[in-house]
Design a protein around this motif. Sequence first.
Motif, mmCIF file in Angstrom:
data_model
loop_
_atom_site.group_PDB
_atom_site.id
_atom_site.type_symbol
_atom_site.label_atom_id
_atom_site.label_comp_id
_atom_site.label_asym_id
_atom_site.label_seq_id
_atom_site.Cartn_x
_atom_site.Cartn_y
_atom_site.Cartn_z
ATOM 1 N N VAL A 80 41.202 41.539 -48.035
ATOM 2 C CA VAL A 80 40.184 40.495 -47.884
ATOM 3 C C VAL A 80 40.332 39.836 -46.516
ATOM 4 N N THR A 81 39.183 39.656 -45.817
ATOM 5 C CA THR A 81 39.191 38.959 -44.530
ATOM 6 C C THR A 81 39.369 37.465 -44.765
ATOM 7 N N THR A 82 40.294 36.853 -44.051
ATOM 8 C CA THR A 82 40.584 35.425 -44.207
ATOM 9 C C THR A 82 39.926 34.634 -43.080
ATOM 10 N N PRO A 83 39.830 33.281 -43.209
ATOM 11 C CA PRO A 83 39.196 32.463 -42.165
ATOM 12 C C PRO A 83 39.849 32.633 -40.803
ATOM 13 N N GLY A 84 39.115 32.259 -39.754
ATOM 14 C CA GLY A 84 39.569 32.400 -38.374
ATOM 15 C C GLY A 84 40.683 31.436 -38.020
ATOM 16 N N GLU A 99 29.476 32.381 -46.880
ATOM 17 C CA GLU A 99 29.321 33.817 -47.079
ATOM 18 C C GLU A 99 30.536 34.382 -47.819
ATOM 19 N N GLU A 100 30.273 35.412 -48.555
ATOM 20 C CA GLU A 100 31.358 36.088 -49.267
ATOM 21 C C GLU A 100 32.282 36.754 -48.241
ATOM 22 N N PRO A 101 33.593 36.629 -48.425
ATOM 23 C CA PRO A 101 34.505 37.293 -47.482
ATOM 24 C C PRO A 101 34.389 38.801 -47.600
ATOM 25 N N VAL A 102 34.598 39.449 -46.481
ATOM 26 C CA VAL A 102 34.543 40.907 -46.466
ATOM 27 C C VAL A 102 35.741 41.452 -47.247
ATOM 28 N N THR A 103 35.457 42.326 -48.170
ATOM 29 C CA THR A 103 36.509 42.895 -49.025
ATOM 30 C C THR A 103 36.430 44.415 -48.986
ATOM 31 N N ASP A 118 36.739 49.912 -39.761
ATOM 32 C CA ASP A 118 36.508 48.479 -39.972
ATOM 33 C C ASP A 118 37.784 47.795 -40.466
ATOM 34 N N LEU A 119 38.472 48.451 -41.413
ATOM 35 C CA LEU A 119 39.703 47.854 -41.935
ATOM 36 C C LEU A 119 40.778 47.768 -40.870
ATOM 37 N N ALA A 120 40.909 48.813 -40.058
ATOM 38 C CA ALA A 120 41.922 48.804 -38.999
ATOM 39 C C ALA A 120 41.661 47.688 -38.004
ATOM 40 N N ALA A 121 40.384 47.465 -37.651
ATOM 41 C CA ALA A 121 40.041 46.408 -36.695
ATOM 42 C C ALA A 121 40.354 45.033 -37.280
ATOM 43 N N ARG A 122 40.033 44.812 -38.541
ATOM 44 C CA ARG A 122 40.304 43.520 -39.169
ATOM 45 C C ARG A 122 41.807 43.296 -39.332
ATOM 46 N N ALA A 123 42.546 44.367 -39.711
ATOM 47 C CA ALA A 123 43.986 44.229 -39.877
ATOM 48 C C ALA A 123 44.675 43.893 -38.561
ATOM 49 N N ALA A 124 44.124 44.392 -37.429
ATOM 50 C CA ALA A 124 44.730 44.138 -36.125
ATOM 51 C C ALA A 124 44.667 42.671 -35.742
ATOM 52 N N THR A 125 43.684 41.933 -36.257
ATOM 53 C CA THR A 125 43.569 40.509 -35.940
ATOM 54 C C THR A 125 44.599 39.673 -36.701
ATOM 55 N N GLY A 126 45.143 40.245 -37.776
ATOM 56 C CA GLY A 126 46.097 39.485 -38.584
ATOM 57 C C GLY A 126 45.438 38.563 -39.582
ATOM 58 N N ARG A 127 44.082 38.530 -39.596
ATOM 59 C CA ARG A 127 43.367 37.630 -40.496
ATOM 60 C C ARG A 127 42.897 38.386 -41.741
ATOM 61 N N VAL A 128 43.849 38.916 -42.458
ATOM 62 C CA VAL A 128 43.547 39.603 -43.712
ATOM 63 C C VAL A 128 44.618 39.235 -44.739
ATOM 64 N N ALA A 129 44.272 39.414 -45.986
ATOM 65 C CA ALA A 129 45.219 39.196 -47.073
ATOM 66 C C ALA A 129 45.047 40.317 -48.083
#
Length: 226
Positions: A161-165, A173-177, A207-218
């Motif tokens: 799940v994408t977490t806040p910035g 909006e629903e978080p990206v899951t 998409d998942l790799a890009a989001r995981a690289a930001t560290g803002r995922v759970a």
Amino acid sequence: MSLNTAQNASGEAPSTSRPAPNLNNSPRLKRRRRPWVFALCAAFVAAGALGTAFAFTSVNDTQEVLVVSRDIKRGETIEVGDLSVVRVSVDPALTPVAGSQKGELQGSRAAVDLWAGTLLTEQAVTDSLVPGEGESLVGISLTPAQMPSEPLYGGDAVRIVTTPGDQGEVTDEEPVTIEAVVVGVSRVEETGETVVDVSVPEREAADLAARAATGRVALVLDARER
């Protein structure tokens, strides 16, 4: 010449015969019985019987199993020459592959890295590769706050799940899951973080790799009962 004064020619008086002593009437020596000797002999006999029984049991407890003859990397095809048959005593907690199955493993793949001399278990062999066709493997580095404390195991169904910035903004909006399946888990002792390898559909991997690289995922662990 009178009879009572008769002598032999040498002048000696005739010898009178004496009865031989009766040796049977001599006292017999009684043998002392030593109980400790009998006890020691009995102990030796018992020890020998126990040793024989142990050796017999040890031989019967052994079984023919397979061991790895050379290093095999994860995903590599297993050839018959990569395995050897040995007879050993196996811990009941293990699930070794029987030596009789050596020919059946021809063409199988190593599910994990296998090192020469190690016992081959059923979990170490697979007929399919990970990721499978149409799947991609993505590694996600997570802190303890980004994942549940419950240990993760291969096959667990999870959601990334994408977490806040950085500012902590929360939108309506629903978080990206992204749904995924855990393949492997490893802990980085230097940082205290945990790297979770997950399998996702190929179309969602980038998409998942890009989001995981930001560290803002759970990571969210879903129910294990299906």
